[in-house]
Each structure stands twice: as structure tokens, then as C-alpha cells.
Design an enzyme around this catalytic site. Structure first.
Site, PDB file in Angstrom:
ATOM      1  NE  ARG A  60     -38.956 -26.408  -3.223  1.00 44.22           N
ATOM      2  CZ  ARG A  60     -39.993 -25.644  -3.514  1.00 44.22           C
ATOM      3  NH1 ARG A  60     -41.215 -26.137  -3.418  1.00 44.22           N
ATOM      4  NH2 ARG A  60     -39.819 -24.398  -3.907  1.00 44.22           N
ATOM      5  CG  ASP A  62     -44.636 -18.252   6.979  1.00 51.42           C
ATOM      6  OD1 ASP A  62     -43.519 -17.690   6.969  1.00 51.42           O
ATOM      7  OD2 ASP A  62     -45.516 -18.035   6.118  1.00 51.42           O
ATOM      8  CE1 TYR A  97     -33.387 -15.152  -3.593  1.00 52.70           C
ATOM      9  CE2 TYR A  97     -31.544 -14.538  -5.007  1.00 52.70           C
ATOM     10  CZ  TYR A  97     -32.170 -15.453  -4.167  1.00 52.70           C
ATOM     11  OH  TYR A  97     -31.567 -16.663  -3.920  1.00 52.70           O
ATOM     12  CB  ILE A 122     -30.161 -25.692  -0.984  1.00 53.56           C
ATOM     13  CG1 ILE A 122     -29.748 -25.450  -2.443  1.00 53.56           C
ATOM     14  CG2 ILE A 122     -28.974 -25.451  -0.046  1.00 53.56           C
ATOM     15  CD1 ILE A 122     -29.398 -24.002  -2.769  1.00 53.56           C
ATOM     16  CG  ASN A 175     -42.969  -3.854 -15.004  1.00 56.10           C
ATOM     17  OD1 ASN A 175     -43.577  -2.834 -15.281  1.00 56.10           O
ATOM     18  ND2 ASN A 175     -42.190  -4.479 -15.866  1.00 56.10           N
ATOM     19  CG  ASN A 182     -31.990 -23.573   2.798  1.00 59.91           C
ATOM     20  OD1 ASN A 182     -31.196 -23.431   1.877  1.00 59.91           O
ATOM     21  ND2 ASN A 182     -33.194 -24.137   2.620  1.00 59.91           N
ATOM     22  CG  ASN A 196     -29.715 -11.866 -11.715  1.00 60.87           C
ATOM     23  OD1 ASN A 196     -29.284 -11.613 -12.847  1.00 60.87           O
ATOM     24  ND2 ASN A 196     -30.338 -12.989 -11.427  1.00 60.87           N
ATOM     25  N   GLY A 229     -35.880 -19.492   1.569  1.00 62.94           N
ATOM     26  CA  GLY A 229     -35.766 -18.299   0.736  1.00 62.94           C
ATOM     27  C   GLY A 229     -36.743 -18.383  -0.410  1.00 62.94           C
TER      28      GLY A 229
END
Ligand code: NAD
Length: 453
Positions: free
Chosen positions: A225, A269, A358, A227, A304, A293, A352, A295
Site C-alpha cells: 500500500r 517481515d 523515527y 508509497i 514517554n 520503502n 520532529n 517503514g
């Protein structure tokens, strides 16, 4: 989740209202389609400073009508109503100091207004000369120029800088940037500097120019699915036989996509310790294009974040990429002339909040690409590059809370999110057999995101 604001500004009343309120005006981008595969107009070829690049045959291969003007010819605005350029290529490779840099202004100032909506400006620069700080200053200036013009030009137009030494070796890059395929790539600096000799089939006309990947096998991870699915479709369009790899839970989607594309599905996997071996066993005849790709995100602020959220993201996004790449290079599964395209993210470049795991994993991809690229090319004849998507409309970004999602969509020079196909087109250019001189690059597909730009 559809971008309703973009739909609104696509109507006359919506445009009127949003303009009156001073809100962003995203343009409908011209993307590739079989009916409209090329830019709609001529390309204007300008020069600043002396140049011996020999660009004419390369521009001729874009299929666009080329108008060439030497510096001494540059007079007035060609937008006399009849001759809107779809693109401008400015050869600034001969810019060596602040005086010759003025040629950039002289060349572009009169024509910038005449570039059509969704048009392209491509600036060509030279590598920085470490022995000449005047040349380095003037060439580095092109980067600030390109990024600034990209932020102000509007109308779905893009502005990119390509540093090159050999026009022929940059042919596939110029064809990409001068086409609707690069609709969401702007504000980028791309070095096309690998020795042309190391670029298999550097820019030879291909038997079937619409299918540069004919006879090649590509494997795309996380392709059921989003990208990855778009990458699988685009590489198939370009002639590749595609292996659609995804986790066992996504088997049904992977199989139906593979069936539709005439490829095969592989459920696996990527974090499995033997993932590389299983891929190699599936491809006894070898692999030409490997697209990492797959991710995941598991967002939490560091304070946390349990260790499991850290390790699962690092394992899928980075460790598995390192392991499978090492295994497939060591086994010789990746054939000479092969291409590896890994997936970074602007979160790995700009950072971010909530994404220390990430961001670390995606910055790791950048490190992997930069380190491995020269060795993989020298030892295996394989290039290694990364795409770094910005805000792309997928299930991953549909999960972002409404206000953050709306900010993510608008905070780029094109004032809209990209589509999976934008990342796929960029991947297809990097996978092209003619892109052998593009190596070690991290190309953002982010509409020139204002984050970390
Ligand atoms: P997505 O969640 O829609 O799809 C990811 C796919 O990867 C899924 O099919 C999933 O099953 C598969 N996958 C996950 N873990 C896997 C594993 N261990 N083994 C095999 N397959 C696995 O995501 P997307 O938005 O299409 O993103 C694709 C890539 O682009 C990811 O690497 C993502 O980090 C990156 N990216 C996306 C965006 C964006 O805006 N969507 C921005 C920057 C980077």
C-alpha cells in the site's frame, strides 16, 4: 484523507475567497499521465558566464522544443504573449566569482515572469573548487539563489540546482527535472558527479525509451500500500518485473497488486534475521533495483518512550535496511548496474517533536547512503541513493491530528501535500540505468518543505 482545501481553491469562488483572506493558493500540479506526458511548451536555454558544457544534444533528448539564447542575446521578456516557456535551463557552470554570478540575475530577471504555471527552472552549477574560494563562493551562492527563487516563484513552478561536470551523464536527471514527473521536487541540490565511465549506459538512446527498466527486476519493500505500492506501479510502467514485498498480514493486498502488475508477491517481515537470505533465494537470477520503502512510526516524546518503541522503529527503518543491503551485496544478488534506493524522511533532516526514534532511523539512512555509495559503486557497480519524502498523502499522514496535518500540507513552497506517485517518480529516475552518475544523493520529495529547508 482528501485535501479539501486544495479542492476548494480549485474552484473560482474558492479561489476568490481564499485570496481575499490572504490564505495559501496551491496550484493544481501537472503530473505525468499517458495523455499529458511532457511539459506543455518550449524550454529556454540560457547561460551565465562562459560554458563548455555541450548541453544542446542532451536538451534535444527531452523531446521539448529548445530555444537557446547566449548572454549577449538576452534582451527583454520573451513573454510577449506568445512564447511562454514551460522551462528554463540556466547553465551557470562557468560562474567563477561575484562578477560572473551577476549573469544569473541578467539571464533570469527578464524571463522569470514568463515561465508557465507548473513550469521548471533548472540551474546548472559546477562542483565547488577547493583550491578557489572565489569560485566556491559563487557556486555555493547558486544554492541560496535556487532555494530562495523556489520559495517565491509560486504557481506550481519548481526550481532545482544540478551540479555536474558532464552533460551526457546528467541526461536522465535533466529529463526528470524537465518533465511532469518531478512535480513535487523543488528547492533541491543534486550532484551528478560520479565518473561518467562508471555509469553503465550513461546516456545512450534506449531501445524502448518509454520503458528504461525493460528486462530488469525490482524489489520494493512495504509495497502492499501507500508509497511502496505507487513505486511498484511506476517501476512496472517503466518496464521492470516487480517483486511486491510486505509483511504476512498484508498478503492479500500484496498478492492482488502483484497480480495486477504481472509481478510476484513475497510475504516477509524485513526485520527477520534471514530476510536477506530469503530475498536472495527468491531471486536466483539476481536483482537490479532494490527499494527499501518499508517503514513505521511509533511516536512518543522521548520522556514517554519505552525502549520497545525505540527498537521496533530502528529495526524496521534502519537496521533491517543495513542487514538486507549487506546480505544482497555480499551474495552478489544485486547485479552490476544495480540501484539501491532507500527511504529517508524530512523528519530525519529537520527533526520532529515526538519522533526521536523515527528521526534517528531516517537520519541513519542518510548516513548509510553517503558512506556506502562510493564503495558500492566501486566494488559492485551499484548506486545507492535516498528519497526523503515530506508530507505525502498516505495512511501514515492521514493518522496525524487535523491541525498538524493541515500545517504539514501547507508548509511548503507548493502549499500542498505530495502524492505517493511523486516519490515513485523520483525513485524511478534514480533506478534508471542512465542514472549511474547519480550516487550518494538524498533527494527530498517535499514540495520544498519549509522545515529544515
Ligand atoms: P504506509 O504505512 O502506508 O506503508 C508502509 C508499508 O510498509 C505497509 O504496507 C507495511 O505493511 C509495510 N511494512 C511495515 N513494516 C514492515 C516490515 N517489518 N516488513 C515488511 N513490510 C513492512 O507508509 P507510507 O506512508 O507509504 O510510507 C512509506 C515509506 O515512506 C516509509 O519508509 C515512511 O517512513 C516513508 N515516509 C513517508 C512519509 C509520508 O508522508 N507518508 C513521509 C516521509 C517518509
Amino acid at each position: 484523507m482528501a485535501d479539501r482545501y486544495l479542492s476548494l481553491t480549485g474552484t473560482a469562488p474558492g479561489r476568490f475567497l481564499t485570496r481575499r483572506l490572504g490564505l495559501p493558493q496551491p496550484a493544481a500540479l501537472h503530473r505525468w499521465s499517458p495523455d499529458r506526458p511532457a511539459l506543455d511548451g518550449p524550454v529556454l536555454h540560457l547561460t551565465a558566464g562562459p560554458s563548455s558544457l555541450g548541453l544542446a544534444p542532451v536538451l534535444a533528448r527531452t523531446g521539448l522544443t529548445v530555444t537557446t539564447r547566449r548572454p549577449e542575446d538576452t534582451v527583454g521578456d520573451p513573454a510577449d504573449g506568445s512564447a511562454r516557456s514551460a522551462a528554463v535551463v540556466l547553465d551557470a557552470t562557468g560562474v567563477r566569482d561575484v562578477d560572473t554570478l551577476a549573469g544569473v540575475h541578467t539571464a533570469l530577471h527578464p524571463v522569470v515572469r514568463s515561465v508557465a504555471p507548473s513550469g521548471r527552472i533548472v540551474v546548472l552549477g559546477a562542483p565547488l573548487d577547493p583550491a578557489d574560494h572565489h569560485q566556491s563562493a559563487a557556486q555555493q551562492a547558486l544554492e541560496g539563489f535556487t532555494r530562495s527563487l523556489g520559495k517565491e516563484i509560486g504557481g506550481g513552478r519548481t526550481v532545482n540546482l544540478v551540479r555536474l561536470t558532464d552533460a551526457g551523464a546528467a541526461g536522465s536527471t535533466l529529463r526528470f527535472l524537465l518533465s511532469p514527473r518531478s512535480a513535487y521536487v523543488s528547492g533541491q541540490v543534486i550532484d551528478v558527479l560520479a565518473a561518467a565511465g562508471s555509469a553503465p549506459q550513461a546516456d545512450a538512446p534506449q531501445a524502448d525509451p518509454g520503458r528504461p527498466l525493460a528486462g530488469r527486476t525490482a524489489l520494493v519493500t512495504g509495497a502492499a500500500r501507500g508509497i511502496g505500492a505507487a513505486v511498484a506501479e511506476t517501476l512496472t510502467r517503466d518496464g521492470a518485473r516487480v517483486v511486491v514485498l510486505d509483511v504476512p498480514q498484508a498478503e492479500q493486498d500484496a498478492r492482488s497488486l502483484a497480480d495486477r502488475l504481472g509481478g510476484t508477491a513475497l510475504t516477509l517481515d524485513v526485520t527477520a534475521a534471514d530476510a536477506g537470505e530469503r530475498i536472495a533465494a527468491e531471486l536466483p537470477d539476481g536483482l537490479d533495483v532494490l527499494v527499501h520503502n518499508a517503514g513505521v512510526t511509533r511516536d512518543r516524546r522521548l520522556v514517554n518512550m519505552p525502549a520497545e518503541r525505540w527498537s521496533s522503529v530502528l529495526d524496521v527503518n534502519l537496521a533491517s535496511v543495513l542487514r538486507t543491503t549487506d546480505a544482497l551485496l555480499a551474495k552478489g544478488t544485486l547485479r552490476p548496474g544495480g540501484r539501491i534506493v532507500a527511504t529517508a524522511s524530512i523528519a530525519g533532516l529537520a527533526g520532529n517533536a515526538g519522533q526521536t526514534n523515527y528521526g534517528a532511523s531516517k537520519a541513519g539512512i542518510v548516513g548509510l547512503v553517503r558512506s556506502l555509495a562510493p564503495r558500492a559503486l566501486a566494488e559492485h557497480g551499484v548506486t545507492v541513493n535516498a528519497v526523503a519524502p515530506g508530507f505525502i498523502e498516505t495512511r501514515m499522514t492521514a493518522a496525524i491530528p487535523l491541525f498538524l496535518r493541515e500545517a504539514g500540507r501547507r508548509m511548503n513552497s507548493l502549499a500542498q501535500g505530495g502524492l505517493p506517485v511523486d516519490v515513485a517518480e523520483t525513485t524511478a529516475w534514480l533506478a534508471d540505468p542512465a542514472s549511474g552518475a547519480v550516487n550518494g544523493q538524498v533527494v527530498r520529495v517535499c514540495g520544498q518543505s519549509l522545515l529544515g529547508a
